[in-house]
Design a protein around this motif. Sequence first.
Motif, PDB file in Angstrom:
ATOM      1  N   VAL A 159       0.835  -1.211   0.000  1.00 51.70           N
ATOM      2  CA  VAL A 159       0.000   0.000   0.000  1.00 51.70           C
ATOM      3  C   VAL A 159       0.867   1.258   0.000  1.00 51.70           C
ATOM      4  O   VAL A 159       0.470   2.281  -0.569  1.00 51.70           O
ATOM      5  CB  VAL A 159      -1.012   0.011   1.161  1.00 51.70           C
ATOM      6  CG1 VAL A 159      -2.014  -1.115   1.014  1.00 51.70           C
ATOM      7  CG2 VAL A 159      -0.345  -0.022   2.518  1.00 51.70           C
ATOM      8  N   ASN A 160       2.049   1.198   0.590  1.00 52.12           N
ATOM      9  CA  ASN A 160       2.935   2.366   0.557  1.00 52.12           C
ATOM     10  C   ASN A 160       3.422   2.652  -0.857  1.00 52.12           C
ATOM     11  O   ASN A 160       3.504   3.810  -1.278  1.00 52.12           O
ATOM     12  CB  ASN A 160       4.130   2.163   1.493  1.00 52.12           C
ATOM     13  CG  ASN A 160       3.759   2.313   2.950  1.00 52.12           C
ATOM     14  OD1 ASN A 160       2.711   2.869   3.291  1.00 52.12           O
ATOM     15  ND2 ASN A 160       4.612   1.824   3.836  1.00 52.12           N
ATOM     16  N   VAL A 161       3.727   1.598  -1.606  1.00 57.53           N
ATOM     17  CA  VAL A 161       4.158   1.796  -2.991  1.00 57.53           C
ATOM     18  C   VAL A 161       2.967   2.202  -3.859  1.00 57.53           C
ATOM     19  O   VAL A 161       3.071   3.084  -4.731  1.00 57.53           O
ATOM     20  CB  VAL A 161       4.830   0.520  -3.536  1.00 57.53           C
ATOM     21  CG1 VAL A 161       5.139   0.664  -5.019  1.00 57.53           C
ATOM     22  CG2 VAL A 161       6.109   0.216  -2.754  1.00 57.53           C
ATOM     23  N   MET A 162       1.811   1.599  -3.605  1.00 57.56           N
ATOM     24  CA  MET A 162       0.603   1.917  -4.366  1.00 57.56           C
ATOM     25  C   MET A 162       0.227   3.394  -4.248  1.00 57.56           C
ATOM     26  O   MET A 162      -0.258   4.012  -5.196  1.00 57.56           O
ATOM     27  CB  MET A 162      -0.561   1.053  -3.856  1.00 57.56           C
ATOM     28  CG  MET A 162      -1.866   1.231  -4.601  1.00 57.56           C
ATOM     29  SD  MET A 162      -3.216   0.293  -3.833  1.00 57.56           S
ATOM     30  CE  MET A 162      -2.625  -1.386  -3.992  1.00 57.56           C
ATOM     31  N   THR A 163       0.466   3.974  -3.071  1.00 56.65           N
ATOM     32  CA  THR A 163       0.074   5.360  -2.829  1.00 56.65           C
ATOM     33  C   THR A 163       1.199   6.358  -3.078  1.00 56.65           C
ATOM     34  O   THR A 163       1.022   7.557  -2.874  1.00 56.65           O
ATOM     35  CB  THR A 163      -0.424   5.533  -1.387  1.00 56.65           C
ATOM     36  OG1 THR A 163       0.589   5.090  -0.482  1.00 56.65           O
ATOM     37  CG2 THR A 163      -1.686   4.738  -1.148  1.00 56.65           C
ATOM     38  N   GLY A 164       2.362   5.866  -3.493  1.00 59.24           N
ATOM     39  CA  GLY A 164       3.465   6.775  -3.766  1.00 59.24           C
ATOM     40  C   GLY A 164       4.228   7.204  -2.544  1.00 59.24           C
ATOM     41  O   GLY A 164       5.108   8.069  -2.627  1.00 59.24           O
ATOM     42  N   ILE A 165       3.924   6.618  -1.378  1.00 58.81           N
ATOM     43  CA  ILE A 165       4.696   6.923  -0.176  1.00 58.81           C
ATOM     44  C   ILE A 165       6.085   6.311  -0.292  1.00 58.81           C
ATOM     45  O   ILE A 165       7.073   6.861   0.186  1.00 58.81           O
ATOM     46  CB  ILE A 165       3.960   6.404   1.080  1.00 58.81           C
ATOM     47  CG1 ILE A 165       2.662   7.203   1.274  1.00 58.81           C
ATOM     48  CG2 ILE A 165       4.831   6.502   2.317  1.00 58.81           C
ATOM     49  CD1 ILE A 165       1.760   6.668   2.371  1.00 58.81           C
ATOM     50  N   ASP A 166       6.167   5.167  -0.963  1.00 54.79           N
ATOM     51  CA  ASP A 166       7.438   4.504  -1.246  1.00 54.79           C
ATOM     52  C   ASP A 166       7.535   4.295  -2.754  1.00 54.79           C
ATOM     53  O   ASP A 166       6.525   4.363  -3.462  1.00 54.79           O
ATOM     54  CB  ASP A 166       7.517   3.166  -0.498  1.00 54.79           C
ATOM     55  CG  ASP A 166       8.950   2.731  -0.237  1.00 54.79           C
ATOM     56  OD1 ASP A 166       9.866   3.334  -0.814  1.00 54.79           O
ATOM     57  OD2 ASP A 166       9.139   1.785   0.547  1.00 54.79           O
ATOM     58  N   THR A 167       8.729   4.056  -3.248  1.00 51.65           N
ATOM     59  CA  THR A 167       8.936   3.908  -4.691  1.00 51.65           C
ATOM     60  C   THR A 167       9.232   2.453  -5.034  1.00 51.65           C
ATOM     61  O   THR A 167       9.916   1.752  -4.279  1.00 51.65           O
ATOM     62  CB  THR A 167      10.109   4.778  -5.177  1.00 51.65           C
ATOM     63  OG1 THR A 167      11.274   4.441  -4.415  1.00 51.65           O
ATOM     64  CG2 THR A 167       9.790   6.250  -4.999  1.00 51.65           C
ATOM     65  N   PRO A 168       8.747   1.976  -6.178  1.00 52.27           N
ATOM     66  CA  PRO A 168       9.020   0.588  -6.578  1.00 52.27           C
ATOM     67  C   PRO A 168      10.447   0.412  -7.071  1.00 52.27           C
ATOM     68  O   PRO A 168      11.068   1.360  -7.561  1.00 52.27           O
ATOM     69  CB  PRO A 168       8.011   0.350  -7.697  1.00 52.27           C
ATOM     70  CG  PRO A 168       7.769   1.703  -8.280  1.00 52.27           C
ATOM     71  CD  PRO A 168       7.879   2.668  -7.149  1.00 52.27           C
TER      72      PRO A 168
END
Length: 241
Positions: free
Chosen positions: A60-69
């Motif tokens: 969910v952090n990557v999905m929301t842009g809080i973290d980067t893939p």
Amino acid sequence: MRPAAGADPDAPLISIRGLSKSYETKSGRFPALRNINLDVLPGNFIAVVGKSGSGKSTLVNVMTGIDTPSAGEIIAGGTKVHLLSEEKLAVWRGRSVGVVFQFFQLLPTLTIIENVMLPMDFCNAFPARERRERGLALLRKLGIADQADKLPAYLSGGQQQRAAIARALANDPPILVADEPTGNLDSKTSDEVMALFAELSVEGKAVVMVTHERDRTRWFTRVIELSDGAMVNDQKAGAHA
């Protein structure tokens, strides 16, 4: 609250393709997510389940842009989220995704209504003269309008979570993401929060919720299970099965 902007019910609000995320640790490279493929549709109420360390919060952090893939694509409404600069990513997230945290994350020096208005101020999504009334309307929907001018410390945990949900809905995003939002609530308040999320999905929003409480899966339309960073199950659940 108006329904999520006239979306085709068969068109994904977010498409994730080949998503992987790794972290460098002292013992080497740790793969937190492995080749995730996922379409999130309008009206979905998705539970993300799995053991501790399975990658739920990372997803969910990557999905929301809080973290980067580390690899893969995240596409939302034609926007290639994974390619956005930090500045554009913040604007996209502010308008497109509402995030609800387990520990509320309300700013302690702002009143409840000021916390709810903050995303509107940041994104300039509504005329300034309309923001307080919009915030009050959301607080009324959540049953805590009478707490609007209090500081968060004066509210119960359940009231603070409702305020956090109101803040997440401030810009009327099509997607709501919640990471263990009922983890600190009693069972009655938890059920009320779950009913609210279910209602939002019926209105056309997509709600993605990380949870370890499998007894709550009756509320969801889909259950996605992660194990060691991989998606091992994606099935319809009780609400629309």
